[in-house]
Design a protein around this motif. Structure first.
Motif, PDB file in Angstrom:
ATOM      1  N   UNK A 140       0.825  -1.220   0.000  1.00 12.48           N
ATOM      2  CA  UNK A 140       0.000   0.000   0.000  1.00 12.48           C
ATOM      3  C   UNK A 140       0.861   1.274   0.000  1.00 12.48           C
ATOM      4  N   UNK A 141       2.039   1.177   0.629  1.00 16.93           N
ATOM      5  CA  UNK A 141       2.912   2.359   0.666  1.00 16.93           C
ATOM      6  C   UNK A 141       3.953   2.314  -0.471  1.00 16.93           C
ATOM      7  N   UNK A 142       3.809   1.362  -1.384  1.00 17.12           N
ATOM      8  CA  UNK A 142       4.730   1.288  -2.521  1.00 17.12           C
ATOM      9  C   UNK A 142       6.001   0.505  -2.222  1.00 17.12           C
ATOM     10  N   UNK A 143       6.023  -0.163  -1.065  1.00 16.71           N
ATOM     11  CA  UNK A 143       7.198  -0.974  -0.721  1.00 16.71           C
ATOM     12  C   UNK A 143       7.026  -2.397  -1.267  1.00 16.71           C
ATOM     13  N   UNK A 144       8.086  -3.187  -1.143  1.00 12.94           N
ATOM     14  CA  UNK A 144       8.105  -4.514  -1.774  1.00 12.94           C
ATOM     15  C   UNK A 144       8.229  -5.604  -0.705  1.00 12.94           C
ATOM     16  N   UNK A 145       7.288  -6.557  -0.677  1.00 10.03           N
ATOM     17  CA  UNK A 145       7.457  -7.679   0.247  1.00 10.03           C
ATOM     18  C   UNK A 145       8.518  -8.642  -0.272  1.00 10.03           C
ATOM     19  N   UNK A 146       9.468  -8.978   0.562  1.00  8.76           N
ATOM     20  CA  UNK A 146      10.512  -9.951   0.199  1.00  8.76           C
ATOM     21  C   UNK A 146      10.267 -11.170   1.087  1.00  8.76           C
ATOM     22  N   UNK A 147      10.086 -12.320   0.440  1.00 10.06           N
ATOM     23  CA  UNK A 147       9.518 -13.458   1.169  1.00 10.06           C
ATOM     24  C   UNK A 147      10.555 -14.454   1.680  1.00 10.06           C
ATOM     25  N   UNK A 148      10.224 -15.114   2.774  1.00 10.24           N
ATOM     26  CA  UNK A 148      11.020 -16.262   3.244  1.00 10.24           C
ATOM     27  C   UNK A 148      10.097 -17.452   3.482  1.00 10.24           C
ATOM     28  N   UNK A 149      10.683 -18.624   3.475  1.00 13.26           N
ATOM     29  CA  UNK A 149       9.945 -19.877   3.620  1.00 13.26           C
ATOM     30  C   UNK A 149       9.590 -20.134   5.093  1.00 13.26           C
ATOM     31  N   UNK A 150       8.870 -21.221   5.316  1.00  9.18           N
ATOM     32  CA  UNK A 150       8.434 -21.585   6.671  1.00  9.18           C
ATOM     33  C   UNK A 150       9.319 -22.676   7.248  1.00  9.18           C
ATOM     34  N   UNK A 151       9.197 -22.806   8.563  1.00  7.18           N
ATOM     35  CA  UNK A 151       9.861 -23.879   9.277  1.00  7.18           C
ATOM     36  C   UNK A 151       8.767 -24.927   9.544  1.00  7.18           C
TER      37      UNK A 151
END
Ligand SMILES: Cc1ncc(COP(=O)(O)O)c(C=O)c1O
Length: 378
Positions: free
Chosen positions: A92-103
Motif C-alpha cells: 500500500x505504501x509502494x514498498x516490496x514484500x521480500x519473502x522467506x519460507x516456513x519452518x
C-alpha cells in the motif's frame, strides 16, 4: 445433525453489562471512554508504552507500516505463509514484500533465511507469529540490530503468549493485534497498534483518524483512512481482557486434549506443545497431513463438512496469490515448506465456546475421515 462450527467465541462475562453502559450513557462512537481504558489495559498486558485501538488487525498493519515511514522502493522481509494483510500493508505504501519460507516444525517463518534476503533497500522485517507459537524473536532482533532495520511484530494471533517470558507484542519498533472473533480476545472486528515510542504513537493516532492536522481540523497534509475503533467494541474488549488468563488456560487445555485424542492417528502432524522459548497457546488447533496421506487439505475439509464439522484451510502463500501473479510479482519463486503447509494444513473447531463433548465428536470424525482416505474409499 448438530453442526460444529470452526469458531464460536465466549461472550458470557461482563460484555453485556459494559455494552449496556455504552448505550445508557450514549457513548457509542470512538470518542467514548472505554476506548482509552481498553488501550491502556492492553498496553499493560503487552508491556508497551502506548496502544492505539483501530478497526481491524489489517488496519493496524497498514498504520504500523506507514507510521514507520516505510515507502516507495523499500523492502520488507516477511513470511510467504501468512495472511494477505501483511503483504497488502507493505504494498500500500509502494514498498516490496521480500519473502522467506516456513519452518515445518513450528509453521512459523524460517528465521535462518532472513539474512540472505537483506539488501541495501531492506527497511524492515515483519515477524508474524502463527497458530500459537512465536517466531524465534531473538534471532530477528539480532539481525535488525546488525543491519539497522525496523521490526514490525504481527502478534494478531498471540494474545497472552510470551517469548522467553516476555509478552508477544512487546518486541521491535511496533506491534499489532487483531480482535477478530477467532482470536483469544475479540471485539467483533478490531485491532491495535502498540509501541514504546511516543512520536510513533502520535503518528498512529493521526493515521487512525484521516490524518487531521493537529492545529486545524479538516485540513490534511497526508492521506490515511478512517480506522477508528468504537466504544462498543472497547466495551466487549474490556470484558474479554478480564478473562485473558482463563482463556489461555482453556485453549491450552483444548490443545492438549485434541492431541491426546488424535496422537495415535497415523498420517497427521499435530501442533507441538512447547518449544524451548514458549508453550503453545493454540490460537487454533492446526493439523498437517503427512506425505503418506494421498489427499490435500481441501479434500479432508469437504469430508469433514459432510460429517458436520467446520474447518478452515491454512493460509495460502503470498508468492502463489493470483492477484500478485497477475501483477508479475514473485515470478519463479518457490518456498517448498510453505507450499506444503498451504496444501496440507487445516484447522478444526477451536473456539472458546467449544465443549469437551463437541471435541470428542470432532476427534472421532477426523479419525473416520482420515481412515476412509487411507482405505482409499475417497
Ligand atoms: C497473523 C495475522 N495478521 C493479521 C490478521 C488480520 O486481522 P483482521 O482480520 O483483524 O484484519 C490476521 C487475521 O486473522 C492474522 O491471523
Amino acid at each position: 445433525m448438530n453442526y460444529i462450527p470452526v469458531n464460536e467465541p465466549l461472550l458470557n462475562g461482563n460484555e453485556k453489562e459494559y455494552l449496556c453502559e455504552c448505550i445508557d450513557k450514549g457513548w457509542i462512537s470512538s470518542e467514548g471512554p472505554f476506548v482509552k481504558e481498553f488501550e491502556q489495559k492492553m498496553s499493560v498486558v503487552v508491556n508497551r508504552g502506548y496502544g492505539i485501538a483501530v478497526s481491524s488487525g489489517t488496519a493496524a498493519l497498514e498504520i504500523a507500516v506507514q507510521a514507520l515511514g516505510i515507502g516507495k522502493g523499500d523492502e520488507v522481509i516477511m513470511p510467504t505463509f501468512t495472511i494477505i494483510s501483511c503483504a497488502m500493508a507493505v504494498m500500500k505504501v509502494g514498498a516490496v514484500p521480500v519473502l522467506v519460507d516456513s519452518d515445518l516444525y513450528t509453521w512459523n517463518m524460517n528465521v535462518d533465511e532472513i539474512e540472505a534476503k537483506i539488501t541495501p533497500r531492506t527497511k524492515a522485517i515483519m515477524i508474524v507469529h502463527l497458530y500459537g507459537l512465536p517466531v524465534k524473536v531473538d534471532r530477528v532482533m539480532a539481525l535488525a540490530k546488525k543491519f539497522n532495520l525496523k521490526i514490525i511484530e504481527d502478534a494478531a494471533e498471540m494474545h497472552g503468549q510470551t517469548y522467553n517470558k516476555k509478552p508477544c507484542g512487546s518486541f521491535g519498533d511496533i506491534s499489532i493485534f487483531s480482535f477478530y472473533p477467532n482470536k483469544h480476545i475479540t471485539t467483533g472486528e478490531g485491532g491495535m497498534v502498540l509501541t514504546d515510542d511516543k512520536e510513533i504513537a502520535e503518528r498512529c493516532r493521526m493515521l487512525r483518524n484521516l490524518c487531521f492536522r493537529k492545529d486545524v481540523r479538516y485540513v490534511h497534509d497526508e492521506i490515511s483512512g478512517n480506522y477508528r475503533f468504537t466504544n462498543l467494541q472497547a466495551a466487549v474488549g474490556l470484558a474479554q481482557l478480564e478473562r485473558l488468563h482463563e482463556f489461555i488456560e482453556k485453549k491450552r487445555w483444548m490443545g492438549r486434549y485434541y492431541t491426546e485424542r488424535l496422537q495415535d492417528v497415523e498420517g497427521l502432524i499435530l501442533p507441538i506443545e512447547k518449544t524451548e522459548y514458549a508453550e503453545n497457546i493454540y490460537w487454533v488447533y492446526g493439523i498437517v497431513l503427512d506425505k503418506n496421506i494421498q489427499a490435500d487439505n481441501r479434500t479432508v475439509q469437504r469430508l469433514l463438512e459432510e460429517e458436520g464439522i467446520g474447518s478452515r484451510a491454512f493460509f495460502w502463500c503470498m508468492h502463489q496469490q493470483p492477484v500478485y501473479q497477475q501483477q508479475g510479482m514473485f515470478v519463479n519463486e518457490m518456498y517448498l515448506n510453505a507450499e506444503y503447509l498451504a496444501r496440507k494444513g487445516f484447522y478444526i473447531p477451536s473456539g472458546l465456546a467449544l465443549t469437551k463433548e463437541q471435541m470428542n465428536i470432532v476427534a472421532e470424525k477426523v479419525l473416520k475421515v482420515v481412515n476412509n482416505i487411507k482405505k482409499g474409499t475417497e
